[in-house]
Design a protein around this motif. Structure first.
Motif, PDB file in Angstrom:
ATOM      1  N   HIS A 128      20.763  -1.343  -0.564  1.00  0.00           N
ATOM      2  CA  HIS A 128      19.481  -1.763  -0.351  1.00  0.00           C
ATOM      3  C   HIS A 128      18.551  -0.519  -1.291  1.00  0.00           C
ATOM      4  CE1 HIS A 128      19.666  -5.386   1.696  1.00  0.00           C
ATOM      5  NE2 HIS A 128      20.458  -4.730   2.537  1.00  0.00           N
ATOM      6  N   CYS A 129      17.225  -0.934  -1.733  1.00  0.00           N
ATOM      7  CA  CYS A 129      16.686   0.250  -2.346  1.00  0.00           C
ATOM      8  C   CYS A 129      15.061   0.077  -2.089  1.00  0.00           C
ATOM      9  CB  CYS A 129      16.927   0.278  -3.939  1.00  0.00           C
ATOM     10  SG  CYS A 129      16.641  -1.013  -4.750  1.00  0.00           S
ATOM     11  N   ALA A 130      14.450   1.129  -2.044  1.00  0.00           N
ATOM     12  CA  ALA A 130      12.971   1.048  -1.574  1.00  0.00           C
ATOM     13  C   ALA A 130      12.539   2.243  -2.194  1.00  0.00           C
ATOM     14  CB  ALA A 130      12.877   0.823  -0.219  1.00  0.00           C
ATOM     15  N   VAL A 131      10.979   1.995  -2.660  1.00  0.00           N
ATOM     16  CA  VAL A 131      10.047   3.412  -2.954  1.00  0.00           C
ATOM     17  C   VAL A 131       9.058   3.704  -2.057  1.00  0.00           C
ATOM     18  CG1 VAL A 131       8.243   4.247  -4.632  1.00  0.00           C
ATOM     19  CG2 VAL A 131      10.478   3.021  -5.547  1.00  0.00           C
ATOM     20  N   ILE A 132       8.954   4.883  -1.296  1.00  0.00           N
ATOM     21  CA  ILE A 132       8.113   5.154  -0.349  1.00  0.00           C
ATOM     22  C   ILE A 132       7.117   6.201  -1.006  1.00  0.00           C
ATOM     23  CG2 ILE A 132       7.402   5.921   1.830  1.00  0.00           C
ATOM     24  CD1 ILE A 132      10.123   5.313   2.593  1.00  0.00           C
ATOM     25  N   SER A 133       5.761   6.040  -1.329  1.00  0.00           N
ATOM     26  CA  SER A 133       4.881   6.994  -2.160  1.00  0.00           C
ATOM     27  C   SER A 133       3.522   7.159  -1.548  1.00  0.00           C
ATOM     28  CB  SER A 133       4.865   6.578  -3.483  1.00  0.00           C
ATOM     29  OG  SER A 133       3.918   7.425  -4.261  1.00  0.00           O
TER      30      SER A 133
ATOM     31  N   PRO B  20      -1.362   5.226  -4.730  1.00  0.00           N
ATOM     32  CA  PRO B  20      -2.017   3.700  -4.373  1.00  0.00           C
ATOM     33  C   PRO B  20      -1.203   2.418  -4.567  1.00  0.00           C
ATOM     34  CG  PRO B  20      -3.474   5.174  -5.779  1.00  0.00           C
ATOM     35  CD  PRO B  20      -2.179   5.757  -5.670  1.00  0.00           C
ATOM     36  N   ASP B  21      -1.050   1.572  -3.684  1.00  0.00           N
ATOM     37  CA  ASP B  21      -0.325   0.595  -3.591  1.00  0.00           C
ATOM     38  C   ASP B  21      -0.625  -0.274  -4.767  1.00  0.00           C
ATOM     39  OD1 ASP B  21      -2.448  -0.373  -2.658  1.00  0.00           O
ATOM     40  OD2 ASP B  21      -1.941  -1.206  -1.161  1.00  0.00           O
ATOM     41  N   PHE B  22      -1.431  -0.370  -5.475  1.00  0.00           N
ATOM     42  CA  PHE B  22      -1.778  -1.058  -6.474  1.00  0.00           C
ATOM     43  C   PHE B  22      -0.899  -0.620  -7.972  1.00  0.00           C
ATOM     44  CE2 PHE B  22      -5.501   1.673  -6.769  1.00  0.00           C
ATOM     45  CZ  PHE B  22      -5.081   2.424  -8.161  1.00  0.00           C
ATOM     46  N   PHE B  23      -0.632   0.626  -7.956  1.00  0.00           N
ATOM     47  CA  PHE B  23       0.447   1.412  -8.609  1.00  0.00           C
ATOM     48  C   PHE B  23       1.823   1.185  -8.473  1.00  0.00           C
ATOM     49  CE2 PHE B  23       2.744   4.573 -11.197  1.00  0.00           C
ATOM     50  CZ  PHE B  23       1.980   4.554 -12.380  1.00  0.00           C
ATOM     51  N   VAL B  24       2.040   1.565  -7.112  1.00  0.00           N
ATOM     52  CA  VAL B  24       3.453   1.541  -6.723  1.00  0.00           C
ATOM     53  C   VAL B  24       4.217   0.214  -6.609  1.00  0.00           C
ATOM     54  CG1 VAL B  24       5.016   2.352  -4.746  1.00  0.00           C
ATOM     55  CG2 VAL B  24       2.993   3.705  -5.219  1.00  0.00           C
ATOM     56  N   GLN B  25       3.402  -0.895  -6.319  1.00  0.00           N
ATOM     57  CA  GLN B  25       3.936  -2.286  -6.190  1.00  0.00           C
ATOM     58  C   GLN B  25       4.292  -2.621  -7.543  1.00  0.00           C
ATOM     59  OE1 GLN B  25       1.416  -4.399  -3.625  1.00  0.00           O
ATOM     60  NE2 GLN B  25       1.825  -3.232  -1.794  1.00  0.00           N
ATOM     61  N   ARG B  26       3.895  -2.164  -8.508  1.00  0.00           N
ATOM     62  CA  ARG B  26       4.394  -2.682  -9.927  1.00  0.00           C
ATOM     63  C   ARG B  26       6.005  -2.426 -10.046  1.00  0.00           C
ATOM     64  NH1 ARG B  26       0.839  -3.364 -14.318  1.00  0.00           N
ATOM     65  NH2 ARG B  26      -1.323  -3.752 -13.609  1.00  0.00           N
TER      66      ARG B  26
ATOM     67  N   ALA C   7       8.233  -1.477  -1.990  1.00  0.00           N
ATOM     68  CA  ALA C   7       7.591  -0.514  -2.778  1.00  0.00           C
ATOM     69  C   ALA C   7       6.379  -0.218  -1.737  1.00  0.00           C
ATOM     70  CB  ALA C   7       7.238  -1.017  -4.213  1.00  0.00           C
ATOM     71  N   GLU C   8       6.424   0.653  -1.115  1.00  0.00           N
ATOM     72  CA  GLU C   8       5.355   1.091  -0.203  1.00  0.00           C
ATOM     73  C   GLU C   8       4.517   2.154  -0.557  1.00  0.00           C
ATOM     74  OE1 GLU C   8       5.007  -0.510   2.750  1.00  0.00           O
ATOM     75  OE2 GLU C   8       6.692  -1.781   2.412  1.00  0.00           O
ATOM     76  N   GLY C   9       3.178   2.063  -0.602  1.00  0.00           N
ATOM     77  CA  GLY C   9       2.176   2.887  -1.126  1.00  0.00           C
ATOM     78  C   GLY C   9       0.942   2.958  -0.372  1.00  0.00           C
ATOM     79  N   SER C  10      -0.038   4.079  -0.139  1.00  0.00           N
ATOM     80  CA  SER C  10      -1.314   3.944   0.493  1.00  0.00           C
ATOM     81  C   SER C  10      -2.018   2.592  -0.032  1.00  0.00           C
ATOM     82  CB  SER C  10      -1.825   5.288   0.064  1.00  0.00           C
ATOM     83  OG  SER C  10      -1.525   6.508   0.394  1.00  0.00           O
ATOM     84  N   ARG C  11      -2.438   2.282   1.079  1.00  0.00           N
ATOM     85  CA  ARG C  11      -3.512   0.970   0.874  1.00  0.00           C
ATOM     86  C   ARG C  11      -4.671   1.093   0.321  1.00  0.00           C
ATOM     87  NH1 ARG C  11      -1.710  -1.258   6.577  1.00  0.00           N
ATOM     88  NH2 ARG C  11       0.407  -1.843   6.249  1.00  0.00           N
ATOM     89  N   TRP C  12      -4.989   0.707  -1.004  1.00  0.00           N
ATOM     90  CA  TRP C  12      -6.086   1.148  -1.551  1.00  0.00           C
ATOM     91  C   TRP C  12      -6.740  -0.357  -1.612  1.00  0.00           C
ATOM     92  CZ3 TRP C  12      -8.284   5.043  -5.238  1.00  0.00           C
ATOM     93  CH2 TRP C  12      -7.799   6.123  -4.963  1.00  0.00           C
ATOM     94  N   PRO C  13      -8.152  -0.421  -2.050  1.00  0.00           N
ATOM     95  CA  PRO C  13      -8.924  -1.727  -2.530  1.00  0.00           C
ATOM     96  C   PRO C  13      -8.260  -2.088  -3.822  1.00  0.00           C
ATOM     97  CG  PRO C  13     -10.376   0.126  -2.677  1.00  0.00           C
ATOM     98  CD  PRO C  13      -9.131   0.569  -1.894  1.00  0.00           C
ATOM     99  N   SER C  14      -8.191  -3.285  -4.062  1.00  0.00           N
ATOM    100  CA  SER C  14      -7.971  -3.806  -5.418  1.00  0.00           C
ATOM    101  C   SER C  14      -8.972  -3.320  -6.463  1.00  0.00           C
ATOM    102  CB  SER C  14      -8.092  -5.456  -5.284  1.00  0.00           C
ATOM    103  OG  SER C  14      -7.105  -6.146  -4.362  1.00  0.00           O
TER     104      SER C  14
END
Length: 227
Positions: free
Chosen positions: A101-106, A109-115, A124-131
């Motif tokens: 398995h593979c994952a990203v933790i950063s 902002p999650d709107f960037f990481v989740q791409r 793909a886990e990032g800081s939770r930002w507004p959309s």
């Protein structure tokens, strides 16, 4: 996380940092700010974070103010134009083909990481930002810090049914040190001096496949350095 000294078992979980690791010599915040013509401003804010102890939630609040006019198109351009390491998709495809398995933790902002989910990473886990475009302020409790990486790694172990003893972490800076201290195998990728003495493997270069190969050789009993 616990049980890091147990012998390697079945499936492995590969945990990747983003800024400075998958993106060589840059960060999501830098690439986003470049799209807005705010490179000097984000550089000052990065220095406050890296050298002067600015908390990650305050960094996010101030970055949100800088990026008040950010558009989805600019986010896409920042992502597409970032200096990514070569071979990311190939590494993640190989990991999954092996049943691992593979994952990203950063902290980014999650709107960037989740791409990165479109590239084949499983989480793909990032800081939770507004959309984007922003209509709400930063929710500080949703902003990650270095200790959050350890917590999220533990949650991902539970999600994928993997022991902490079977994790591999890839990182480049002090924000990865706590995670490096909790998993048995680590890869310093184009890393600063904070991680040199903590890592199992060291890699300097532009191709994630080469860093990943160090882990595969390590599994065969020959850990080392590349670059």
């Amino acid at each position: 996380m616990a049980d890091t000294t147990a012998p390697r078992g079945g499936r492995r979980l590969h945990l990747f940092d983003l800024d400075g690791t998958l993106i060589r010599g840059s960060a999501a915040a830098v690439e986003i700010s470049r799209q807005l013509g705010l490179s000097a401003e984000i550089e000052r804010l990065e220095q406050d974070f890296l050298a002067r102890g600015l908390a990650s939630d305050e960094f996010a609040v101030q970055a949100r103010e800088l990026w008040a006019e950010l558009t989805p198109e600019q986010v896409a351009a920042a992502f597409d134009g970032a200096p990514w390491l070569s071979g990311i998709r190939e590494v993640w495809a190989d990991i999954r083909a092996r049943g691992d398995h593979c994952a990203v933790i950063s902290l980014s902002p999650d709107f960037f990481v989740q791409r990165l989910l479109e590239w084949g990473v499983e989480a793909a886990e990032g800081s939770r930002w507004p959309s984007v475009p922003f209509t709400r302020p930063i929710h500080r409790p949703g902003v990650l810090d270095a200790s959050s990486k350890v917590r999220i790694a533990g949650e991902l172990c539970g999600r994928f049914g993997v022991r902490p003893a079977d994790c591999v972490a890839y990182g480049d800076s002090m924000s990865d040190a706590a995670l490096f201290a909790t998993v048995p195998e680590t890869v310093a990728v184009n890393a600063d001096h904070h991680l040199v003495d903590l890592a199992t493997h060291h890699y300097a270069g532009a191709d994630l496949r080469e860093a990943y190969a160090l882990v595969q050789r390590g599994a065969a009993g020959t850990p080392g350095t590349r670059g």
